[in-house]
Design an enzyme around this catalytic site. Structure first.
Site, PDB file in Angstrom:
ATOM      1  N   SER A 196      -4.166  15.684  33.919  1.00 56.94           N
ATOM      2  CA  SER A 196      -5.471  16.256  33.576  1.00 56.94           C
ATOM      3  C   SER A 196      -6.604  15.259  33.775  1.00 56.94           C
ATOM      4  O   SER A 196      -7.705  15.643  34.196  1.00 56.94           O
ATOM      5  CB  SER A 196      -5.463  16.754  32.134  1.00 56.94           C
ATOM      6  OG  SER A 196      -4.469  17.743  31.954  1.00 56.94           O
ATOM      7  N   HIS A 242      -8.980  13.310  29.287  1.00 55.86           N
ATOM      8  CA  HIS A 242      -9.848  14.208  30.047  1.00 55.86           C
ATOM      9  C   HIS A 242     -11.209  13.572  30.333  1.00 55.86           C
ATOM     10  O   HIS A 242     -11.672  13.547  31.474  1.00 55.86           O
ATOM     11  CB  HIS A 242     -10.036  15.513  29.284  1.00 55.86           C
ATOM     12  CG  HIS A 242      -8.830  16.386  29.301  1.00 55.86           C
ATOM     13  ND1 HIS A 242      -8.856  17.712  28.909  1.00 55.86           N
ATOM     14  CD2 HIS A 242      -7.535  16.141  29.670  1.00 55.86           C
ATOM     15  CE1 HIS A 242      -7.654  18.229  29.033  1.00 55.86           C
ATOM     16  NE2 HIS A 242      -6.832  17.294  29.480  1.00 55.86           N
TER      17      HIS A 242
END
Length: 291
Positions: A196, A242
């Site tokens: 991610s 992230h």
């Protein structure tokens, strides 16, 4: 009354051309003097044999003229440098590595995760490889949504970005974003797995590329905004990975895209080295704050 002589004078006799003079010598290849040829280079007009002929737009050219002409032809480049990409091989390679790593988790989840997942404590103990290997692992079975979302995103935006940036620069953005996400986990988290961080880095890269080329970037802004909100709404998601990947990917791509054309390659290489050095320095000099 004038009469013609019975025998013409020597000056009136026809010339005898039976014996060749120097100008009648058979031409030979300028690189192979022992080979006769009547073909000449269209550029320099030197005689060339079949081994020295190179097809040109009109006729043939010699080896040296072809080489000299190649130096003056500007090689095609991707918009931000690098060779043009027809097949996005880096994207397919990254997809394959992620899927193979997940299959390894299916076979031996405890061993694979225990050895390769991103863990702040283990990185602090010297297992630096986890900063990269953790970005190729995902939530183990029976969870499938994690790898499916990341691989879908990579499949959708990876080829387009790779063609814009070139394969080497695309790989640099992906890996540095993955590393930046892991460094953020090291500093402010404890453990995480998943691509991610790298995928969020590609989101940031899409935004930069769109702005640099004058495209409408509103769709990318919405994509980033929605995913950032989901990062904080859905429990169990590493916001550190992230956001760390998003910031790193955006920064690296911006420096790639806005590098001056005169010394673009040097600036882009310097960007990779500086960001890499900064990540290493943060992990080396800073203790894990969130562990």
């Amino acid at each position: 009354m004038t009469t013609q002589p019975d025998h013409p004078s020597p000056s009136d006799r026809p010339q005898d051309h039976s014996e060749p003079g120097p100008s009648d010598a058979v031409p030979t290849c300028y690189r192979h003097p022992d080979r006769e040829t009547y073909v000449r280079c269209q550029r320099c007009e030197r005689p060339i044999c079949p081994d020295c002929m190179r097809e040109a737009a009109v006729g043939h050219q010699c080896v040296e003229c072809v080489r000299e002409g190649g130096r003056t032809v500007r090689r095609a480049e991707a918009p931000f440098g690098g060779r043009p990409v027809t097949t996005p091989i880096v994207t397919w390679a990254l997809l394959a590595i992620n899927v193979l790593a997940y299959l390894g988790e299916v076979v031996a989840p405890a061993q694979v995760l225990g050895r390769f997942e991103m863990s702040s404590y283990d990185v602090a103990m010297g297992e630096w490889w986890r900063l990269i290997t953790g970005a190729f692992l995902h939530a183990p079975p029976p969870s499938y949504w994690h790898i499916l979302f990341n691989m879908w995103a990579l499949f959708v935006i990876g080829p387009q970005l790779e063609r814009m940036l070139g394969s080497v620069r695309f790989a640099s953005v992906y890996l540095l974003a993955a590393l930046g996400g892991s460094v953020a986990v090291y500093l402010f988290g404890s453990a995480a797995v998943g691509a991610s961080g790298a995928i969020y880095g590609l989101f940031g890269a899409m935004f930069v590329v769109a702005r640099r080329l004058g495209y409408d970037a509103r769709g990318v802004i919405w994509l980033i905004g929605i995913n950032v909100v989901l990062t904080f709404v859905i429990p169990g998601i590493s916001w550190q990975g992230h956001l760390g990947g998003l910031v790193t990917g955006t920064l690296v791509t911006a420096l790639f895209a806005y590098a001056p054309s005169g010394n673009r390659k040097a600036v882009q290489l310097g960007t990779v080295l500086v960001v890499l050095a900064a990540c290493v320095a943060l992990v080396t000099l800073m203790p894990p704050l969130g562990a």
